[in-house]
Scaffold this motif. Structure first.
Motif, short mmCIF file in Angstrom:
data_model
loop_
_atom_site.label_atom_id
_atom_site.label_comp_id
_atom_site.label_asym_id
_atom_site.label_seq_id
_atom_site.Cartn_x
_atom_site.Cartn_y
_atom_site.Cartn_z
N THR A 78 31.85 41.49 46.35
CA THR A 78 32.73 42.53 45.82
C THR A 78 33.68 41.97 44.78
O THR A 78 33.88 42.56 43.73
N SER A 79 34.26 40.81 45.05
CA SER A 79 35.21 40.25 44.10
C SER A 79 34.49 39.77 42.85
O SER A 79 35.05 39.82 41.75
N ASP A 80 33.24 39.33 42.97
CA ASP A 80 32.48 38.94 41.79
C ASP A 80 32.10 40.15 40.95
O ASP A 80 32.09 40.08 39.73
N ALA A 81 31.81 41.26 41.59
CA ALA A 81 31.38 42.45 40.87
C ALA A 81 32.54 43.09 40.11
O ALA A 81 32.34 43.63 39.02
N TYR A 82 33.73 43.04 40.68
CA TYR A 82 34.86 43.72 40.06
C TYR A 82 35.86 42.75 39.44
O TYR A 82 36.93 43.14 39.03
N GLY A 83 35.53 41.48 39.37
CA GLY A 83 36.44 40.51 38.81
C GLY A 83 36.35 40.46 37.29
O GLY A 83 35.43 41.00 36.67
N LEU A 84 37.30 39.80 36.68
CA LEU A 84 37.31 39.66 35.23
C LEU A 84 36.38 38.55 34.76
O LEU A 84 36.17 38.39 33.57
N LYS A 85 35.82 37.79 35.68
CA LYS A 85 34.93 36.71 35.30
C LYS A 85 33.62 37.24 34.73
O LYS A 85 32.99 36.58 33.92
N THR A 86 33.23 38.43 35.10
CA THR A 86 31.95 38.96 34.64
C THR A 86 32.06 39.72 33.32
O THR A 86 31.05 40.06 32.74
N VAL A 87 33.27 39.98 32.85
CA VAL A 87 33.45 40.72 31.61
C VAL A 87 33.19 39.77 30.44
O VAL A 87 33.78 38.71 30.35
N GLN A 88 32.30 40.16 29.55
CA GLN A 88 32.00 39.35 28.38
C GLN A 88 32.63 40.00 27.17
O GLN A 88 32.41 41.16 26.87
N THR A 89 33.43 39.23 26.48
CA THR A 89 34.10 39.76 25.29
C THR A 89 33.53 39.07 24.07
O THR A 89 33.20 37.88 24.10
N THR A 90 33.41 39.81 22.98
CA THR A 90 32.95 39.24 21.72
C THR A 90 34.09 39.38 20.71
O THR A 90 34.75 40.41 20.65
N THR A 91 34.29 38.35 19.96
CA THR A 91 35.38 38.37 18.97
C THR A 91 34.79 38.27 17.57
O THR A 91 34.99 37.31 16.85
N GLN A 92 34.02 39.28 17.20
CA GLN A 92 33.44 39.32 15.86
C GLN A 92 34.31 40.20 14.98
O GLN A 92 34.78 41.25 15.42
#
Length: 110
Positions: A78-92
């Motif tokens: 649950t913590s892996d699914a809703y954590g910020l670690k799984t969010v991928q950000t792109t800085t283009q």
């Protein structure tokens, strides 16, 4: 690992159900003992635990451990699914907008 603990948990649950249903309760001998003076032994101190009772206690302890282990695994998922670690950000950088001088916009004055 999660699947292994889950399989062990289910096997322990089935074994506990079978062992509990096979054993007879403390009150099972009460009807036969009231006629002969053995009633004091029914309500008195119980003797040493039988093999089935000890095995049931061991299986119950193992069931408790597997329950806690599965709870820890569920918490991690649950913590892996809703954590910020799984969010991928792109800085283009954004692409520049190119306007065509030949086209007229619909809001331009005529």
């Amino acid at each position: 690992m999660h699947s292994f603990v889950l399989v062990v948990h289910i096997i322990l649950a089935v074994l506990m159900i079978v062992l509990i249903l096979v054993q007879h309760g403390k009150g099972a001998d009460a009807g036969a003992s009231f006629g002969g003076g053995g009633a004091a032994t029914v309500f008195g101190a119980s003797g040493s635990a039988s093999f089935l009772t000890r095995l049931t206690a061991i299986l119950t302890a193992l069931f408790f451990v597997t329950s806690l282990t599965l709870a820890v695994f569920a918490k991690q998922q649950t913590s892996d699914a809703y954590g910020l670690k799984t969010v991928q950000t792109t800085t283009q950088p954004a692409a520049p907008v190119q306007s065509n001088a030949n086209e007229t916009s619909p809001n331009a004055p005529k």
